[in-house]
Design an enzyme around this catalytic site. Structure first.
Site, PDB file in Angstrom:
ATOM      1  N   LYS A  95      19.534  60.313  12.031  1.00  0.00           N
ATOM      2  CA  LYS A  95      20.736  60.290  11.183  1.00  0.00           C
ATOM      3  C   LYS A  95      21.218  61.722  11.119  1.00  0.00           C
ATOM      4  O   LYS A  95      20.558  62.599  10.534  1.00  0.00           O
ATOM      5  CB  LYS A  95      20.416  59.754   9.785  1.00  0.00           C
ATOM      6  CG  LYS A  95      21.665  59.697   8.916  1.00  0.00           C
ATOM      7  CD  LYS A  95      21.443  58.803   7.704  1.00  0.00           C
ATOM      8  CE  LYS A  95      21.175  59.572   6.431  1.00  0.00           C
ATOM      9  NZ  LYS A  95      22.369  60.201   5.854  1.00  0.00           N
ATOM     10  N   GLY A 184      26.889  58.194  -1.712  1.00  0.00           N
ATOM     11  CA  GLY A 184      27.832  58.135  -2.823  1.00  0.00           C
ATOM     12  C   GLY A 184      27.819  56.832  -3.604  1.00  0.00           C
ATOM     13  O   GLY A 184      28.532  56.703  -4.591  1.00  0.00           O
TER      14      GLY A 184
HETATM   15  C1  LIG Z   1      18.855  60.442   1.895  1.00  0.00           C
HETATM   16  C2  LIG Z   1      20.083  60.623   2.646  1.00  0.00           C
HETATM   17  O1  LIG Z   1      20.143  60.502   3.815  1.00  0.00           O
HETATM   18  C3  LIG Z   1      21.287  60.973   1.900  1.00  0.00           C
HETATM   19  O2  LIG Z   1      21.768  62.132   2.450  1.00  0.00           O
HETATM   20  C4  LIG Z   1      22.213  59.812   2.016  1.00  0.00           C
HETATM   21  O3  LIG Z   1      23.405  60.191   2.537  1.00  0.00           O
HETATM   22  C5  LIG Z   1      22.288  59.000   0.783  1.00  0.00           C
HETATM   23  O4  LIG Z   1      23.180  59.452  -0.180  1.00  0.00           O
HETATM   24  P1  LIG Z   1      23.066  58.966  -1.704  1.00  0.00           P
HETATM   25  O5  LIG Z   1      21.908  59.683  -2.258  1.00  0.00           O
HETATM   26  O6  LIG Z   1      24.363  59.349  -2.336  1.00  0.00           O
HETATM   27  O7  LIG Z   1      22.846  57.475  -1.681  1.00  0.00           O
END
Ligand SMILES: CC(=O)[C@@H](O)[C@H](O)COP(=O)(O)O
Length: 256
Positions: A95, A184
């Protein structure tokens, strides 16, 4: 859903940070029937000694691990982190986060496209954390990405879908690309809304990890994702600007 030729059962993907304890993380993941968990190499490396136990816990969950480059602000940093993650987790999935400056942790889309190309050319299967911009999406697909992870709102903000119009346009423009709303989300209703828009899955971390009862919240998110996907499949009614009487005064009650 299928991503990079892998069949994934769950449409709720979870992050692994900020839970009250490893046991609660494990229970939340299991209870939600979650198949994909994202983990941050940088964060875990920073905790001396904790790394090995954490990897063991994640492995025991039997989920597919999606390492991430959280906290990387440059192409070089993200690429190096991805290469380390590939060795540690023995997976080509990554990711990809390349974050811009500032408190919004907004994707740096220029760096993101560059890093995505470098990593795809190096054999990675890249899951880019991006905005919902259509032009950027095109570039990411050109760079070799076969899935996109547009943000709902800034990471950790809990604001939900900040721009449903842009997300709807992205879905319409790329009907055959797996799309996962990432970041988010603050409430299960936000996840349901993403699924109602036709997204394939959502990724949530903070909303679950910081809930008073993360295990219960993870299940609530799983239920919401199922409900949203079912609603999308059922074909929602069109939205109207004006009233339309639901009880006809004349004729029969059934649809013509
Ligand atoms: C854990 C991770 O990969 C975060 O960077 C992801 O984008 C989730 O974001 P939230 O914590 O807002 O759910």
């Amino acid at each position: 859903m299928q991503v990079y030729d892998v069949e994934i059962g769950s449409r709720l993907w979870l992050g692994s940070a900020r839970y009250p304890s490893p046991a609660i993380l494990a229970e939340a993941v299991r209870g939600a029937g979650c198949d994909v968990v994202t983990v941050s190499l940088r964060r875990e490396n920073a905790q001396a000694g904790a790394g090995q136990a954490f990897w063991a816990l994640i492995r025991d969950l039997g989920v597919r691990v999606l390492p991430n480059t959280a906290g990387c602000h440059s192409v070089k940093e993200a690429v190096t982190t991805a290469q380390m993650a590939r060795e540690v987790f023995d997976t080509g999935w990554i990711k990809l986060e390349v974050l811009g400056a500032g408190e919004l942790l907004q994707p740096d889309v220029f760096g993101l496209v560059e890093a995505a190309r470098l990593l795809s050319d190096d054999g990675f299967q890249v899951f880019p954390y991006t905005t919902a911009d259509l032009g950027v999406a095109e570039r990411l697909l050109d760079a070799g990405c076969r899935v996109l992870m547009p943000w709902g709102a800034p990471i950790g903000s809990g604001r939900g879908l900040a721009d449903p119009f842009a997300l709807r346009a992205l879905r319409a423009r790329f009907p055959d690309i797996p799309l996962v709303v990432d970041a988010g989300l603050g409430l299960p209703s936000h996840a349901a809304m993403a699924m109602e828009l036709g997204f394939d899955a959502v990724l949530a971390n903070t909303a679950v990890a910081l809930a008073a009862d993360p295990v219960r919240m993870a299940r609530a998110f799983a239920d919401a994702v199922c409900a949203g996907a079912a609603a999308h499949a059922a074909g929602p009614m069109p939205v109207r600007d004006f009233a339309e009487a639901s009880t006809p005064v004349i004729g029969q009650a059934w649809r013509a």
